[in-house]
Design a protein around this motif. Structure first.
Motif, mmCIF file in Angstrom:
data_model
loop_
_atom_site.group_PDB
_atom_site.id
_atom_site.type_symbol
_atom_site.label_atom_id
_atom_site.label_comp_id
_atom_site.label_asym_id
_atom_site.label_seq_id
_atom_site.Cartn_x
_atom_site.Cartn_y
_atom_site.Cartn_z
ATOM 1 N N ILE A 263 -8.370 0.928 -1.326
ATOM 2 C CA ILE A 263 -8.693 1.366 0.030
ATOM 3 C C ILE A 263 -10.115 1.918 0.025
ATOM 4 O O ILE A 263 -10.455 2.786 -0.793
ATOM 5 C CB ILE A 263 -7.711 2.438 0.536
ATOM 6 N N GLU B 84 -13.323 3.492 2.392
ATOM 7 C CA GLU B 84 -13.764 4.073 3.657
ATOM 8 C C GLU B 84 -15.222 3.659 3.893
ATOM 9 O O GLU B 84 -16.074 3.913 3.042
ATOM 10 C CB GLU B 84 -13.655 5.602 3.617
ATOM 11 N N SER C 215 -11.147 2.580 7.665
ATOM 12 C CA SER C 215 -10.552 2.242 6.372
ATOM 13 C C SER C 215 -10.395 0.735 6.248
ATOM 14 O O SER C 215 -10.061 0.049 7.217
ATOM 15 C CB SER C 215 -9.173 2.904 6.228
ATOM 16 N N TYR D 80 0.616 1.241 5.669
ATOM 17 C CA TYR D 80 -0.591 0.911 6.417
ATOM 18 C C TYR D 80 -0.269 -0.153 7.457
ATOM 19 O O TYR D 80 0.702 -0.899 7.325
ATOM 20 C CB TYR D 80 -1.695 0.375 5.487
ATOM 21 N N GLU E 167 -5.231 1.133 9.046
ATOM 22 C CA GLU E 167 -5.076 2.564 9.295
ATOM 23 C C GLU E 167 -3.771 3.010 8.651
ATOM 24 O O GLU E 167 -2.793 2.250 8.607
ATOM 25 C CB GLU E 167 -5.106 2.882 10.794
#
Length: 291
Positions: A130, A132, A224, A255, A284
Motif C-alpha cells: 500500500i 500513499e 492510497s 479495502y 481506500e
C-alpha cells in the motif's frame, strides 16, 4: 466479506420485481456502490444489471410455463410496464416469446442463483503493498479505446505506435516518481467492465516537469494505492493479475477501490514474450471490515 456478498444475493432474490437498488446491495455488502458493482462484475463474470435481468426472466419464465398467472400479471410482477416490453425482454433471453413458450412448453434459458464461497484458488499468494501518494501529474497522450479482457488490444497497440518510439523515449526521460518509466492508465470504466465498452486510455509518465509541446497533462488526486507485481507470459500474466486483484485480493482484504485511474507499468523481455509488471489500483481502507 463473503457472508455479506451472499446476503446481497439473497436481497436480489427478494426484490426481483423491483428496480435494482445497487446502493442498498452495497450497504449489505459493507462497501461502496462503486466498488460493489466492479467487484460483482469481476467475481460473477457479468455486470450486476445483466445478472438481475437474467434472474428476473428466469423466474418469470418458470411462471409463464406454470400457467397460473396471465402474461400481463407476470409482466407487472417482474417490473415490466407492459406486456410488449416483457415479451421483448423475454424473447431476447429465451429466444421465444412468452405466449409461444406457454402454448408449446418450449425449452427456456436459466440463470442460476449466484453464491460466493472460498475455494482453493486463493492458495497462491499475491505480492502487494500500500502506497500513499500526493496528487500527481501524468504527461503524455490520451485517447478512448474499447475494453479488451484477453489478448492484445489492437486499438491500444495502434495508438502507442502512433506516438512514436522517439517521442516515448523523450517522455521516459521526464519520469521522476513511482511508478517509474512509461505508464498506461485506464479510467472511466463502466461499472460492469463489459468487454467492448469505451474507456479512457492514457500513455505517459508521472512527472513534475512541464509537458513538452504536443503532449497532454492530467492531474490525479492523492490517496492510497494498492500496488501489485507479477512476472510471466505477456500479455496473459498481466491480464490475469488484473482479474486476480478483483476476484481474490479485494474479497480477502479490508479495502475497496475508489474512483481514479488504474495504472500499469510493464517491462518486456527482449523477445517480447515475457514481462515484469506492476498494477496500481486506487483504494481506500474499510474501517472495521474484518470485525
Amino acid at each position: 466479506m463473503l457472508e455479506q456478498l451472499n446476503e446481497a444475493m439473497e436481497d436480489i432474490e427478494r426484490h426481483l420485481g423491483e428496480r435494482t437498488d445497487a446502493a442498498r446491495l452495497a450497504r449489505i455488502a459493507v462497501t461502496s456502490e462503486y466498488h460493489f458493482r466492479r467487484m460483482f462484475s469481476a467475481l460473477a463474470g457479468l455486470p450486476l444489471s445483466e445478472y438481475v435481468r437474467r434472474r428476473r426472466l428466469t423466474v418469470a419464465g418458470a411462471e409463464v410455463l406454470a400457467g397460473e398467472r396471465t402474461l400481463l400479471d407476470i409482466a407487472v410482477r417482474y417490473g415490466y410496464g407492459s406486456a410488449e416490453a416483457f415479451a421483448r425482454a423475454f424473447r431476447a433471453m429465451h429466444g421465444v416469446g412468452p405466449g409461444e413458450a406457454r402454448r408449446t412448453g418450449a425449452a427456456l434459458q436459466s440463470q442460476p442463483r449466484l453464491s460466493f464461497r472460498l475455494t482453493v484458488e486463493g492458495s497462491s499468494s499475491m505480492r502487494y503493498r500500500i502506497v500513499e501518494k500526493d496528487a500527481f501529474r501524468m504527461v503524455g497522450r490520451g485517447t478512448q479505446v474499447p475494453l479488451v479482457h484477453e489478448g492484445m488490444n489492437p486499438a491500444i497497440v495502434a495508438f502507442v505506435r502512433s506516438i512514436g518510439r522517439e517521442t516515448l523515449d523523450r517522455l521516459a526521460e521526464l519520469s521522476d516518481q513511482e511508478p517509474e518509466g512509461i505508464v498506461a492508465a485506464v479510467d472511466k470504466l463502466s461499472a460492469g467492465r463489459e468487454e467492448g465498452t469505451e474507456i479512457d486510455y492514457f500513455h505517459g509518465v508521472l512527472t513534475h516537469a512541464d509537458a513538452p509541446e504536443g503532449m497532454e497533462t492530467r492531474t490525479v488526486a492523492g490517496g492510497s494505492w494498492a500496488v501489485f507485481e507479477s512476472s510471466g507470459a505477456f500479455p496473459e500474466a498481466v491480464q490475469y493479475l488484473w482479474r486476480d486483484i478483483f476476484t481474490q485480493w479485494f474479497p480477502a482484504n479490508p479495502y475497496r477501490s475508489r474512483p481514479g485511474p488504474e495504472l500499469s507499468w510493464t517491462k518486456l523481455s527482449a523477445d517480447g514474450k515475457e514481462a515484469d509488471a506492476q498494477v496500481w489500483i486506487p483504494v481506500e481502507h474499510i474501517p472495521d471490515a474484518l470485525a
